[in-house]
Design an enzyme around this catalytic site. Structure first.
Site, mmCIF file in Angstrom:
data_model
loop_
_atom_site.group_PDB
_atom_site.id
_atom_site.type_symbol
_atom_site.label_atom_id
_atom_site.label_comp_id
_atom_site.label_asym_id
_atom_site.label_seq_id
_atom_site.Cartn_x
_atom_site.Cartn_y
_atom_site.Cartn_z
ATOM 1 C CB CYS A 92 -0.858 0.090 1.262
ATOM 2 S SG CYS A 92 0.093 0.063 2.536
ATOM 3 C CB CYS A 140 4.818 -0.396 1.634
ATOM 4 S SG CYS A 140 3.673 -1.380 2.088
ATOM 5 C CG ASP A 182 10.125 32.139 -30.052
ATOM 6 O OD1 ASP A 182 10.446 33.363 -29.686
ATOM 7 O OD2 ASP A 182 10.744 31.367 -31.393
ATOM 8 C CG ASP A 185 11.940 27.507 -32.168
ATOM 9 O OD1 ASP A 185 12.257 28.611 -31.156
ATOM 10 O OD2 ASP A 185 12.924 27.645 -33.198
ATOM 11 C CG ASP A 189 12.462 30.904 -27.472
ATOM 12 O OD1 ASP A 189 12.380 32.446 -27.103
ATOM 13 O OD2 ASP A 189 12.226 30.358 -28.835
#
Length: 764
Positions: A26, A29, A447, A657, A661
């Protein structure tokens, strides 16, 4: 160090391993293992995921090693082993056999079930005799249920009780009480002798203890089956590569057949494989003969088949829709793009979302609280009803009905399902936190160049200052060669366009020189501005924004050709003397307008940010109908804008990209690096978009929101289950057998709800 999945982190001494944990029953644990590891000074951070039974551990390699960490886990009562490299990519049969002890428990339960069926029809004749009930219950309690005892004892020693403590307390109490009642009955009968008096049968509940253990074991088995075979998308991805492939004989002069069927494991880089319609590509490679069409949606999320011909790249796992071709192996297994995605998905599924901490905190106090409620239930019922066995059975029902399993599965089960859907849709989230954050965003910042636009601008106009060019003995051809010589050191789409244009112009005019004719040194990229370099015999050359190159376009030039107002302007100066400017116009990606409209339909604000001049950014923003547009921003300006939005309470996603950025992507709540992004952009992003289309942003948001909804539903189910179940059991409306069945069903219901995510269809 042996072959282990160890990854270096930012700290030179910090390494990471992934451990496979066996024996967790469970969330308590997982929380206990996590707590034990995080207390160790050598552990930087440990995350234990109950749903997929793995632990991600970052540690100081100068203080400890993987073997020591495994020992620490074992001391908490669980088995652990380091996940070996490429273990995910080995073709192994993972047949989930029914455990022998589960079969044995149900065999022991069968006589009780037959007897209970007879009782429902009004006959007690089919119920096993008391001695047989005792024998069967004892075999189950102290033989087949031993794993419960081991786990319970280990958890108590670890200081954080798990659900097995509740199961052991409940069933052992039932068995002990039933045994006491039966032995008392035997003693009384023996003392009375043959006095002819009738003695009422004792109240025993052996069937309840056996049934509770049987239901709990069955629930655990079904839970494991669901987690391994339904929720874990890795198995589905692994199945995408064939086990057998057709390999071309490298020696055509030999008497052996030209094509041989071999196991994929025996294939090496450089060999030629054959792909036919209806089969899957086994490795990454390059087509050397033939042609066909391949569906690569498993990686890119693009449902349209792609044409493959000589020189084309093929990806492992792709389905050959039509045609037949040969391809040369360039990478296999974990080295393929599919392997990279599987490893990324495995790492991401092992991480933990912030919302999962709710379950961790509850699990830490859950069992002691339930035991206290069970004791209160017993004493209250005994006080008011005066019936010991009734009070006892209600207390046991409380112990059995309460289970932190559903709570522990609520978040990781949904995360596993959501991650799998995202990966198949071409969205690779780095971790659970990224998926969770993406589901809560309300603003998306794009962008411009290479993100909303295709990133392949064309030169639309040029402005040469002839008098200044003469100062440096340059004409247009020489200027273009000079520009290309410098710009080939940059990676911006505008730079690529100028280099290509210079080469084209050189061919058209038969100019003898080439861009390599100039000697370039001291190249420096100024983020958000441009590039500058020292050119032998020429001087300091700057190429970038008009302000960077100290150029102001004459109003007459702008009025004569309106393209200057909507195109990106790249200016050139030599020794701070402006000599030229170029107008480069970029086209929108085909689906930019549609995707942004879809995001806005999801009540997201869309903002365009760029280092380009404001008029160009406004023009693009107007085309895509963005909510706001900001131009002439440096990388720092972008990051500050996003930080300002977040200060206003916005949850911002950044889509980019390029190198410029990266600061903004690192600042945003969540960030997406588009296909073809620079390495620094990919590193800064919290998710990668694998297709060319912007619709993957829409996919990411849709999947993340659905996953977040599913998590909240699961948490609601788990909490409401215990909030309703415990009082019902305390007031005698649920007996222990029904409580055990309900407990098992609670975990299954959460898993089934998470499974709904795997059926999501987001690819259009």
């Amino acid at each position: 160090m042996t072959t282990q999945s160890i990854h270096a982190s930012d700290n030179a001494h910090t390494e990471q391993i992934i451990l496979d944990i066996d024996g967790m029953t469970c969330q308590a644990c997982a929380s206990r293992i996590e707590k034990v590891l995080n207390k160790k000074p050598a552990i930087v951070q440990a995350n234990v995921n109950y749903a997929n039974e793995v632990a991600q551990v970052q540690f100081d390699a100068s203080q400890t090693n993987a073997e020591q960490i495994v020992e620490w886990v074992k001391k908490t009562g669980y088995e652990a082993k380091v996940q070996p490299q490429n273990a995910l990519f080995a073709h192994e049969a993972h047949e989930q056999k029914v455990p022998y002890n589960l079969i044995a428990v149900w065999i022991c339960l069968l006589p009780f079930l037959i007897g209970m069926a007879g009782m429902m029809m009004g006959s007690h004749a089919l119920m096993p005799p008391l001695w047989l009930q005792f024998v069967l219950a004892t075999i189950v309690q102290f033989g087949l249920a031993i794993p419960f005892y081991k786990s319970a004892w280990a958890s108590i020693k670890g200081g954080l009780a798990n659900m097995d403590v509740l199961v052991v307390l409940g069933t052992l109490t039932i068995w002990a009480y039933s045994t006491y009642s039966w032995l008392s009955y035997l003693q009384t009968t023996a003392q009375m002798g043959h006095d002819g008096m009738a003695h009422s049968m004792p109240h025993v509940y052996f069937e309840a203890s056996v049934m509770v253990i049987a239901f709990v074991k069955m629930g655990k088995y079904l839970e494991a089956l669901t987690k391994k075979h339904s929720l874990n998308s890795i198995n589905l991805l692994l199945a995408l590569t064939p086990e057998q492939v057709e390999v071309k004989n490298p020696n055509p002069q030999s008497q052996d057949e030209q094509w041989q069927t071999l196991p994929l494991e025996q294939v090496t880089a450089g060999q030629i494989l054959r792909a036919k319609a209806g089969t899957r590509i086994a490795t990454d490679g390059i087509v050397t003969a033939g042609e066909g069409w391949c569906d690569e949606s498993h990686l890119t999320g693009e449902s349209v088949p792609l044409s493959k011909h000589i020189g084309s790249t093929v990806l492992a796992g792709a389905m050959v829709e039509n045609g037949s071709f040969e391809y040369q192996v360039t990478a296999k297994g974990s080295q393929t793009r599919l392997g990279d995605m599987i490893q990324a998905l495995n790492d991401a599924q092992g991480s933990k979302a912030h919302i999962a901490r709710i379950a961790d905190k509850v699990a830490g106090i859950f069992v002691p609280v339930v035991v206290a409620i069970a004791l209160l239930t017993f004493f209250a019922n005994y006080w008011f009803l005066g019936a010991f066995d009734t009070a006892l059975m209600r207390a046991v029902a409380v112990l059995v009905i309460a289970c932190p399993c559903a709570l522990g599965l609520a978040t990781p089960a949904a995360i596993m399902a959501g991650m799998g859907v995202a990966a198949r849709s071409g969205v690779w989230f780095k971790d659970a936190q990224a998926l969770e954050a993406a589901g809560a965003i309300d603003t998306v910042v794009f962008d411009k160049t290479g993100t909303i636009t295709q990133g392949k601008p064309q030169l639309s106009a040029s402005y040469l200052i002839d008098d200044n060019l003469k100062l440096f003995n340059l004409d247009k051809a020489a200027l273009l060669q000079l520009v290309a010589s410098v710009e080939r050191h940059a990676n911006h789409p505008l730079a690529t366009t100028l280099v290509k244009y210079a080469k084209s112009y050189t061919k058209q005019t038969d100019t003898p020189q080439s861009p390599a004719a100039f000697t370039i040194s001291h190249v420096e990229t100024v983020l958000g501005q441009g590039i500058q370099a020292q050119v032998a015999t020429i001087g300091r050359v700057k190429i970038g924004t008009p302000s960077f190159a100290n150029l102001q376009l004459p109003a007459a030039i702008i009025q004569a050709n309106p393209v200057w107002q909507i195109a990106s302007q790249v200016a050139v100066s030599i020794n701070d003397t402006p000599v030229a400017a170029f107008a480069l116009a970029d086209e929108l990606k085909p689906d930019s307008v549609k995707v942004i409209a879809s995001l806005q339909a999801h009540h997201l604000d869309v903002i365009v940010m760029s280092g380009d001049k404001q008029s160009v950014v406004d023009f693009i923003a107007q085309q895509v109908k963005a909510n706001q547009a900001f131009g002439e921003l440096s990388p720092r300006d972008k990051a500050q804008k996003i930080d300002s939005l977040q200060q206003q309470g916005k949850k911002v996603a950044m889509v980019g990209d390029g190198v410029n950025d990266a600061p903004a992507m690192a600042t945003a709540t969540v960030s997406f690096a588009v296909e073809g992004a620079t390495d620094i952009a990919k590193h800064s992003a919290t998710a990668r978009l694998m297709g060319e289309s912007l619709k993957h942003v829409d996919y990411a948001v849709t999947i993340a929101r659905a996953t977040l909804r599913n998590i909240k539903q699961n948490l609601f189910f788990a909490f409401i289950y215990n909030c309703l179940g415990i009082p019902l059991a305390a007031f005698g409306l649920l007996n222990p057998m029904i409580a055990a069945a309900a407990m098992a069903l609670s975990s299954i219901s959460v898993l089934l709800n998470a499974l709904r995510l795997t059926r999501m269809k987001v690819i259009s």
